[in-house]
Design a protein around this motif. Structure first.
Motif, PDB file in Angstrom:
ATOM      1  N   MET A   1       0.839  -1.179   0.000  1.00 32.37           N
ATOM      2  CA  MET A   1       0.000   0.000   0.000  1.00 32.37           C
ATOM      3  C   MET A   1       0.883   1.240   0.000  1.00 32.37           C
ATOM      4  O   MET A   1       1.633   1.468   0.948  1.00 32.37           O
ATOM      5  CB  MET A   1      -0.896   0.004   1.244  1.00 32.37           C
ATOM      6  N   THR A   2       0.824   2.018  -1.085  1.00 29.46           N
ATOM      7  CA  THR A   2       1.558   3.285  -1.094  1.00 29.46           C
ATOM      8  C   THR A   2       0.635   4.385  -0.595  1.00 29.46           C
ATOM      9  O   THR A   2      -0.580   4.287  -0.696  1.00 29.46           O
ATOM     10  CB  THR A   2       2.054   3.633  -2.505  1.00 29.46           C
ATOM     11  N   GLY A   3       1.237   5.435  -0.048  1.00 28.31           N
ATOM     12  CA  GLY A   3       0.432   6.515   0.507  1.00 28.31           C
ATOM     13  C   GLY A   3      -0.306   6.104   1.762  1.00 28.31           C
ATOM     14  O   GLY A   3      -1.375   6.638   2.087  1.00 28.31           O
ATOM     15  N   SER A   4       0.259   5.182   2.532  1.00 25.81           N
ATOM     16  CA  SER A   4      -0.434   4.572   3.668  1.00 25.81           C
ATOM     17  C   SER A   4      -0.567   5.483   4.877  1.00 25.81           C
ATOM     18  O   SER A   4      -1.301   5.153   5.819  1.00 25.81           O
ATOM     19  CB  SER A   4       0.282   3.288   4.086  1.00 25.81           C
ATOM     20  N   SER A   5       0.113   6.619   4.868  1.00 20.02           N
ATOM     21  CA  SER A   5      -0.048   7.585   5.962  1.00 20.02           C
ATOM     22  C   SER A   5      -1.038   8.695   5.624  1.00 20.02           C
ATOM     23  O   SER A   5      -1.354   9.514   6.475  1.00 20.02           O
ATOM     24  CB  SER A   5       1.301   8.213   6.335  1.00 20.02           C
ATOM     25  N   ALA A  11      -7.130   4.911   5.628  1.00 18.34           N
ATOM     26  CA  ALA A  11      -8.467   4.325   5.754  1.00 18.34           C
ATOM     27  C   ALA A  11      -8.547   2.999   5.013  1.00 18.34           C
ATOM     28  O   ALA A  11      -9.115   2.014   5.513  1.00 18.34           O
ATOM     29  CB  ALA A  11      -9.516   5.299   5.223  1.00 18.34           C
ATOM     30  N   LEU A  12      -7.967   2.940   3.808  1.00 20.10           N
ATOM     31  CA  LEU A  12      -7.932   1.692   3.050  1.00 20.10           C
ATOM     32  C   LEU A  12      -7.114   0.623   3.779  1.00 20.10           C
ATOM     33  O   LEU A  12      -7.519  -0.547   3.847  1.00 20.10           O
ATOM     34  CB  LEU A  12      -7.327   1.944   1.675  1.00 20.10           C
ATOM     35  N   ALA A  13      -5.978   1.033   4.326  1.00 23.34           N
ATOM     36  CA  ALA A  13      -5.132   0.077   5.036  1.00 23.34           C
ATOM     37  C   ALA A  13      -5.869  -0.515   6.230  1.00 23.34           C
ATOM     38  O   ALA A  13      -5.827  -1.734   6.463  1.00 23.34           O
ATOM     39  CB  ALA A  13      -3.837   0.753   5.481  1.00 23.34           C
ATOM     40  N   ALA A  14      -6.561   0.315   6.994  1.00 22.00           N
ATOM     41  CA  ALA A  14      -7.303  -0.168   8.152  1.00 22.00           C
ATOM     42  C   ALA A  14      -8.405  -1.138   7.734  1.00 22.00           C
ATOM     43  O   ALA A  14      -8.632  -2.174   8.381  1.00 22.00           O
ATOM     44  CB  ALA A  14      -7.887   1.006   8.922  1.00 22.00           C
ATOM     45  N   ALA A  15      -9.098  -0.812   6.641  1.00 21.46           N
ATOM     46  CA  ALA A  15     -10.180  -1.678   6.175  1.00 21.46           C
ATOM     47  C   ALA A  15      -9.637  -3.009   5.658  1.00 21.46           C
ATOM     48  O   ALA A  15     -10.238  -4.067   5.890  1.00 21.46           O
ATOM     49  CB  ALA A  15     -10.982  -0.964   5.090  1.00 21.46           C
ATOM     50  N   LEU A  16      -8.524  -2.978   4.953  1.00 24.12           N
ATOM     51  CA  LEU A  16      -7.923  -4.215   4.461  1.00 24.12           C
ATOM     52  C   LEU A  16      -7.438  -5.075   5.619  1.00 24.12           C
ATOM     53  O   LEU A  16      -7.604  -6.302   5.614  1.00 24.12           O
ATOM     54  CB  LEU A  16      -6.778  -3.895   3.500  1.00 24.12           C
ATOM     55  N   ARG A  24       1.438  -3.952   4.185  1.00 21.09           N
ATOM     56  CA  ARG A  24       2.746  -3.313   4.296  1.00 21.09           C
ATOM     57  C   ARG A  24       2.640  -1.945   3.635  1.00 21.09           C
ATOM     58  O   ARG A  24       2.510  -1.833   2.424  1.00 21.09           O
ATOM     59  CB  ARG A  24       3.841  -4.133   3.620  1.00 21.09           C
ATOM     60  N   GLY A  25       2.694  -0.896   4.441  1.00 24.05           N
ATOM     61  CA  GLY A  25       2.526   0.445   3.922  1.00 24.05           C
ATOM     62  C   GLY A  25       3.853   1.133   3.660  1.00 24.05           C
ATOM     63  O   GLY A  25       4.845   0.895   4.358  1.00 24.05           O
ATOM     64  N   VAL A  26       3.844   2.001   2.635  1.00 25.97           N
ATOM     65  CA  VAL A  26       5.022   2.819   2.331  1.00 25.97           C
ATOM     66  C   VAL A  26       4.574   4.252   2.112  1.00 25.97           C
ATOM     67  O   VAL A  26       3.564   4.510   1.447  1.00 25.97           O
ATOM     68  CB  VAL A  26       5.789   2.277   1.100  1.00 25.97           C
ATOM     69  N   ASP A  27       5.309   5.178   2.702  1.00 23.70           N
ATOM     70  CA  ASP A  27       4.966   6.601   2.598  1.00 23.70           C
ATOM     71  C   ASP A  27       6.204   7.401   2.976  1.00 23.70           C
ATOM     72  O   ASP A  27       7.101   6.897   3.655  1.00 23.70           O
ATOM     73  CB  ASP A  27       3.810   6.932   3.564  1.00 23.70           C
ATOM     74  N   ARG A  28       6.231   8.663   2.533  1.00 23.91           N
ATOM     75  CA  ARG A  28       7.338   9.536   2.955  1.00 23.91           C
ATOM     76  C   ARG A  28       7.178   9.961   4.409  1.00 23.91           C
ATOM     77  O   ARG A  28       8.149  10.352   5.052  1.00 23.91           O
ATOM     78  CB  ARG A  28       7.416  10.763   2.055  1.00 23.91           C
ATOM     79  N   GLY A  31       3.391   6.645   9.896  1.00 24.74           N
ATOM     80  CA  GLY A  31       1.979   6.510  10.210  1.00 24.74           C
ATOM     81  C   GLY A  31       1.680   5.129  10.746  1.00 24.74           C
ATOM     82  O   GLY A  31       2.524   4.225  10.695  1.00 24.74           O
ATOM     83  N   ARG A  32       0.465   4.957  11.252  1.00 21.22           N
ATOM     84  CA  ARG A  32       0.046   3.690  11.869  1.00 21.22           C
ATOM     85  C   ARG A  32       0.264   2.505  10.940  1.00 21.22           C
ATOM     86  O   ARG A  32       0.637   1.418  11.377  1.00 21.22           O
ATOM     87  CB  ARG A  32      -1.437   3.817  12.259  1.00 21.22           C
ATOM     88  N   TRP A  33       0.020   2.687   9.634  1.00 24.20           N
ATOM     89  CA  TRP A  33       0.065   1.574   8.694  1.00 24.20           C
ATOM     90  C   TRP A  33       1.314   1.594   7.819  1.00 24.20           C
ATOM     91  O   TRP A  33       1.414   0.831   6.864  1.00 24.20           O
ATOM     92  CB  TRP A  33      -1.186   1.594   7.812  1.00 24.20           C
ATOM     93  N   THR A  34       2.266   2.452   8.153  1.00 17.73           N
ATOM     94  CA  THR A  34       3.453   2.629   7.307  1.00 17.73           C
ATOM     95  C   THR A  34       4.655   1.932   7.923  1.00 17.73           C
ATOM     96  O   THR A  34       5.193   2.370   8.939  1.00 17.73           O
ATOM     97  CB  THR A  34       3.732   4.124   7.094  1.00 17.73           C
ATOM     98  N   GLY A  35       5.059   0.827   7.267  1.00 17.77           N
ATOM     99  CA  GLY A  35       6.232   0.105   7.730  1.00 17.77           C
ATOM    100  C   GLY A  35       7.499   0.478   6.992  1.00 17.77           C
ATOM    101  O   GLY A  35       8.600   0.232   7.473  1.00 17.77           O
ATOM    102  N   VAL A  36       7.351   1.056   5.805  1.00 18.78           N
ATOM    103  CA  VAL A  36       8.493   1.487   5.004  1.00 18.78           C
ATOM    104  C   VAL A  36       8.372   2.996   4.814  1.00 18.78           C
ATOM    105  O   VAL A  36       7.439   3.475   4.168  1.00 18.78           O
ATOM    106  CB  VAL A  36       8.516   0.782   3.634  1.00 18.78           C
ATOM    107  N   VAL A  37       9.281   3.756   5.383  1.00 18.33           N
ATOM    108  CA  VAL A  37       9.276   5.208   5.243  1.00 18.33           C
ATOM    109  C   VAL A  37      10.337   5.588   4.220  1.00 18.33           C
ATOM    110  O   VAL A  37      11.527   5.296   4.399  1.00 18.33           O
ATOM    111  CB  VAL A  37       9.553   5.914   6.586  1.00 18.33           C
TER     112      VAL A  37
END
Length: 289
Positions: A1-5, A11-16, A24-28, A31-37
């Protein structure tokens, strides 16, 4: 999931996650769902995000509020270049499905009415009006052409606004974030479905209402949803006298069972029961402006 923060991505990450997926979230930003910054322009970040992934959900982008603040080249690099690289990497590492989060903003100038409200379904040809629209549409085209089966969701207006404004928009051109998240889960899970779909509603209108909505929306609303008109008047809110567009999500309903439930009636019930949702500034970096 990109843009997870971001607002939509989280919201999508929480629902999934609630639906049983491992996210596995990635964002600059963290955030709660971001494991890769990190920045997705960095191949190492892209590979870390895609490692052993079954599905790519691509929600990261520069958005409408960035227009005029960032260069057009940066928009192209992030919204188009990163999308192209992610899709290529996804194919190489064995990702089996892609969900791209776009915006109804891509319809652009086509949303401007002439003699009737515009009925906005997927048959309406987009006419981008700025670099945001252009690059989101280009990313849609890349997603549709990639080797991995894909779905694109054109998400309607879904950010916090002053309550009377939000209520009016929910009548015809906005969507609650919970419905967006539900649509994303359905689109990921229905592996037999591909294509591009509007995500909005629920809205009370029919295509045949469009001429009247342009001339006298109040009369149509009084006929279709008299209870909502009464609730607006009780709160001292104006009942819209003219609507410029209506978003149609019927294709998503038919294709994968999308049924939005948190429309203006839900908003009114929520407002009556507790604190006002939304912020007075209405600012956001989410899909539709």
């Amino acid at each position: 999931m990109t843009g997870s923060s971001g607002r939509v991505g989280s919201a999508l990450a929480a629902a999934l996650d609630a639906a049983g997926w491992t996210v596995r979230g990635v964002d600059r930003a963290s955030g709660r769902w971001t494991g890769v910054v990190g920045d997705l322009r960095d191949r190492a970040v892209r590979l870390a995000a895609l490692r052993s992934a079954d599905v790519l959900v691509h929600a990261a982008a520069l958005h409408a509020p960035h227009v005029g603040r960032l260069t057009e080249d940066e928009f192209r690099a992030v919204n188009v270049g990163v999308t192209a690289e992610l899709l290529a990497e996804a194919g190489r590492v064995g990702v089996r499905r892609v969900l791209y989060i776009s915006s109804t903003s891509v319809y652009g100038h086509a949303l401007v009415p002439v003699d009737r409200a515009v009925w906005v379904d997927e048959q309406l040809a987009p006419l981008p009006r700025d670099i945001y629209d252009e690059t989101k549409l280009a990313a849609e085209e890349l997603t549709a052409a990639c080797a991995v089966p894909s779905v694109t969701l054109r998400v309607a207006r879904c950010f916090p606004e002053p309550l009377p404004v939000l209520a009016a928009h929910l009548l015809h051109r906005a969507v609650d974030m919970a419905d967006v998240a539900a649509a994303g889960v359905l689109a990921v899970s229905r592996t037999d479905v591909t294509g591009t779909f509007n995500i909005s509603g629920p809205h009370p209108f029919r295509r045949a209402d469009c001429p009247s909505l342009h001339r006298d929306a109040g009369a149509v609303l009084a006929a279709r949803v008299p209870d909502i008109c009464a609730a607006f008047r009780d709160r001292g809110w104006p009942v819209p006298d003219r609507l410029d567009r209506v978003y149609d999500s019927a294709a998503a309903t038919k294709a994968f069972g999308y049924r939005p439930v948190r429309g203006v009636r839900h908003l009114l019930r929520t407002a009556a029961a507790g604190p006002t949702p939304g912020r007075p500034d209405g600012t956001s970096a989410d899909p539709e402006r």
